[in-house]
Enzyme design. Structure first.
Site: not given
Ligand code: PLP
Length: 374
Positions: A145, A195, A319
């Site tokens: 990400n 999303h 995050c």
């Molecule tokens: N895993 C990855 C690689 C992500 O980029 C994200 C969110 O940024 C997530 C998990 C978490 O997803 P969610 O926002 O749908 O809980």
């Protein structure tokens, strides 16, 4: 406003908004009922399952709706308890994986964290080396990400198959952005989140090759064949389904456009701003991802300056925004900590234009110059 933070979230596409509208209004039935109003809700849930299954080349009964990537990831890891005492993952996973692993370690689970090379690629042979008799699961993300690096998923799938170990991939950043065939790639479980591909927030899914091996994470009613209780998020499911159909219809075209724009951005930034490093693999990366470490600047302050110019970018993953430690991904790929704070992530979508990128580069150069002169 120019939105260049598509790895954090995306704008909903018109098709998703339109698909959700009836379920916000007249079609409010609970899909578990047996009268017509309920049947209409059930129909959209069923057709969404089919659309998603088609997109990854599997069957609808292998798709389970969840609240998103975090829940899907947690479900997979929690389930590993039933198969052994050891999990192999990577040090650059999302916190949905890493923090769940940390909590499981406290409960006695052994976790092996595989490192990466300087471009963020894990070595499949290192995974094979770490396999033990009690290994329950291999969980390696499809694409990162932060730096966008795409992992050698097929090779990892082959190793998992050879050793009869379940292979999960967090494809939250990859699904609907690059083609995924779970059969061909040997993926047993896959997490995705709506999303991230122009669908609504708070809805996602987990693909499971052998659902009979999954225990529920959430107990309650019999929804999702008893595996994931709770009245279905019909509105979200309708939107996610439309977003999947739209994304898959234009996947090649969007990938091509994003890749061209991204390469244009990367080439100009590397050429026109001195002392910049591109993070992640040059070609094995998500079409829309560019991530730079820029010497002599602070990434968070740069994000604020770019915001003042009307441009949304990120200094790391959304995050961890607000967390003032250096990114675990950027440090894992060998960027020294004093430089790691100067990292900026720019993530495009196919709706972005060359004019937007030109303006972004102009502002980036100007803001870096200002910050360095201070
Ligand atoms: N895993 C990855 C690689 C992500 O980029 C994200 C969110 O940024 C997530 C998990 C978490 O997803 P969610 O926002 O749908 O809980």
């Amino acid at each position: 406003m120019i939105y260049l933070d598509n790895a954090a979230t995306t704008k909903m596409c018109d098709e998703a908004v339109q698909a959700m509208e009836p379920y916000l209004n007249e079609m409010y039935g609970n899909p578990s009922g047996i009268y017509n109003l309920s049947k209409m809700a059930k129909e959209i849930v069923d057709s969404a399952r089919e659309n998603i299954a088609d997109a990854i080349h599997t069957k609808p009964e292998n798709i389970f709706f969840t609240s998103g990537g975090t829940e899907s990831d947690n479900w997979v890891l929690e389930n590993a308890h039933n198969f052994g005492n050891h999990i192999i993952t990577s040090s650059i996973e999302h916190h949905a994986i890493l923090n769940k692993c940390a909590s499981m370690e406290k409960e006695g689970m052994d976790i092996s964290y595989i490192g990466t090379d300087r471009e963020g690629v894990v070595n499949p042979y290192e995974i094979a080396d770490r396999i033990r008799n009690d290994t329950a699961l291999i969980s390696i993300m499809f694409a990162n990400n932060e730096i966008g690096t795409i992992q050698p998923i097929k090779e990892i799938g082959e190793i998992a198959k050879e050793y009869h170990i379940m292979f999960h991939t967090d494809a939250v950043q990859a699904f609907c952005h690059v083609p995924i065939d779970v059969e061909n790639l040997g993926i047993d479980m896959l997490s995705a989140s709506s999303h991230k591909f122009h669908g609504p927030k708070g809805i996602g899914f987990l693909y499971v090759r052998e659902p009979e091996k999954m225990l529920p994470l959430i107990y309650g009613g019999g929804q999702e064949r008893g595996k994931r209780a709770g009245t279905e998020n019909v509105i979200g499911i309708a939107g996610m389904s439309a977003a999947v159909v739209e994304a898959m219809k234009n996947l090649d075209k969007r990938m091509k456009k994003e890749t061209e724009l991204r390469n244009y951005l990367i080439n100009r930034v590397l050429r026109e701003i001195p002392y910049v490093r591109l993070n992640g693999h040059a070609s094995k990366r998500l079409p829309g991802n560019a991530n730079f470490t820029i010497a002599g600047i602070d990434g968070t302050s740069l994000v604020v300056l770019m915001d003042n110019d009307g441009i949304c970018v990120s200094s790391g993953s959304a995050c961890s925004a607000g967390d003032d430690s250096a990114s675990h991904v950027i440090t894992a790929i060998g960027v020294p900590e004093q430089y790691a704070y100067g990292t900026i992530r720019i993530t495009l979508c196919a709706d972005n234009t060359k004019e937007e990128i030109d303006y972004t580069i102009h502002c980036l150069k100007e803001n870096v110059r200002k910050m360095r002169s201070m």
